[in-house]
Design an enzyme around this catalytic site. Sequence first.
Site, PDB file in Angstrom:
ATOM      1  CG  ASP A  77      23.047  -7.554 -56.342  1.00 35.88           C
ATOM      2  OD1 ASP A  77      22.990  -8.742 -56.702  1.00 35.88           O
ATOM      3  OD2 ASP A  77      24.109  -6.895 -56.332  1.00 35.88           O
TER       4      ASP A  77
ATOM      5  CD  GLU B 209      22.696 -12.265 -54.569  1.00 36.94           C
ATOM      6  OE1 GLU B 209      23.440 -13.116 -55.079  1.00 36.94           O
ATOM      7  OE2 GLU B 209      22.770 -11.059 -54.846  1.00 36.94           O
TER       8      GLU B 209
END
Length: 604
Positions: A258, A295
């Site tokens: 993330d 990401e």
Amino acid sequence: MGKSVGAVYNGDKKTEFCVWAPFAETVEVILKNREPQVLSQDNDGYWSGTLQNVEPGELYKFRIDKEEFPDPASLSQPEGVHSWSRIIDHKAYSWQDQSWRGRELSSMIIYELHVGTFTSQGTFEAVIDKLDHLEELGINTIELMPIAQFPGGRNWGYDGVYPFAAQHSYGGVEGLKKLIDACHQRNFSVILDVVYNHFGPEGNYISRYGPYFTDKYHTPWGSAINFDDEHSDQVRHHFIQNALMWLEDFHFDGLRLDAIHEIIDRGARHFLKELSERTDELEEKTGRKYVLIAESDLNDTRIIEEYSKGGYGLEGQWVDDFHHAVHTILTGESAGYYADYGKMEYLAKAFKQAFIYDGMYSPFRKKTVGNSPQGFAPSNFVVCIQNHDQVGNRLLGERLAELVSFEKQKLAAATMLTAPFVPMLFMGEEFGEKQPFQYFISHGDPDLVKAVQEGRKREFKYFFHSHSEGEFPDPQSEETFENSKLNWNFRKEEKQHLLFEFYKELLKLKKEGAFKLFGHNSLKTEADEEKKILKVSAKNENTGLHGIFNFGESGYIEKISGKEQPEVLLFSADKKWGGRSGLEDLFGSGELNIPPEAVVIYRS
């Protein structure tokens, strides 16, 4: 090298406890209904000790200088984030996936799902019942949104506070292993979304143990996790050990990392590079393939660049540009960061090379963003037309099916699935789910709940105009969570069923290699801004592959040469897909007639 943290059961009723607390005067382990046991400290600040007659299932805490807390490396929190940790024996599970070897990112068809809202039960084991659906659709990889223990039973997962503990309300360690085992036996890969850039605000006791955070840098969530400041070696080890645990002990096939732009590390060997190298070592050890996907909103190819060229060596990265290009053209939305998109030429660029901002100036960010992705394989880039962020961070959580017509949904699907990149679907997208996916929490602290509610309201002041209409969904309300669950009756609704069949056909063609030529270096893209047309074509020695995507409101005529009628692979406006045309309407004399909001892919 750091020690194995947490409670490790070594058999014969012996359990070793270890925790890093470099500044503590004393550390004891407290077992429920027993006398506390003092642990001994080493030179790196680890406190450890082996206890006799201690078995899996027993509950424990650590006492640091007279204060008691759960284990920051707990594998199970059966009574929630503030209570006892439970001893788990990883060796107790009997795996049935011995022949599984994993798969390359290049052949993955990814399906992102949230365990709590994917099924009515909201558990790991309930996902197993939906594998028939995913297999029929053509999916081969499941990506689970974060499952690290969070407060309460309702959360997206990004408020996790125990990175090693599988969420108890989802079914914990046992349920998760059953799901992954079942997936491998049916040829599905499973990727886990992990959060190494922050901890949630409730039940976050890790800072009471040691300098896990640094004030040297700040992130949107507060002080950054300490990846490069004083005492950072053991902090890095904590997260490396966590990542390797998911891959080795739970048999995950990869990790989605993330918001890596908030993993701040200015050391000579970036945390992500170290993670990538340690994952390579694990591949050697297990004989299995693992993928790491980052990401990032920086459009920086260093993430996927090979080690020898100064890169981190990850297999892939999410590309927001592709989503934003498709979304803005389909919806006309231009508020917030969408202001940087909305042009057909940008969509053409995204189709060809994933990045739009490749060293180009961004008016929204008011700076130059990105570098060139030239020379990288299309399979380094994961693209989508919906994901948890882009849906759930809308005020009302509307999915694409609520925002655009049925024909445009098919057009969007075809744009993603014919492009040469690794596609990712968001749960329910394949049948045009109308239920929203909204932001939900179940915090126990009333002040924190109020802060989250007010923070969400502030966030949406500037974004989408349409958001001024409609009620603000309360993140703490159980109703918000229930509203976000998928409705599995899609086969009763004609258009939803047809959309599902259309996705099936697209995925079948993709896996057969029908669109492979679009990944060839001969790919040409052409955009007509006024008519809202995207044309793509590529050729090898004996075949040409062509795609015409009509995002406009008027029909479009394309002249075609040659005596033979081209072979149509896909025509989204065909009656069999719920459109108004037949193949006979597509061909005129020496031309193709493409209706509004339609796509045709053909071979010549």
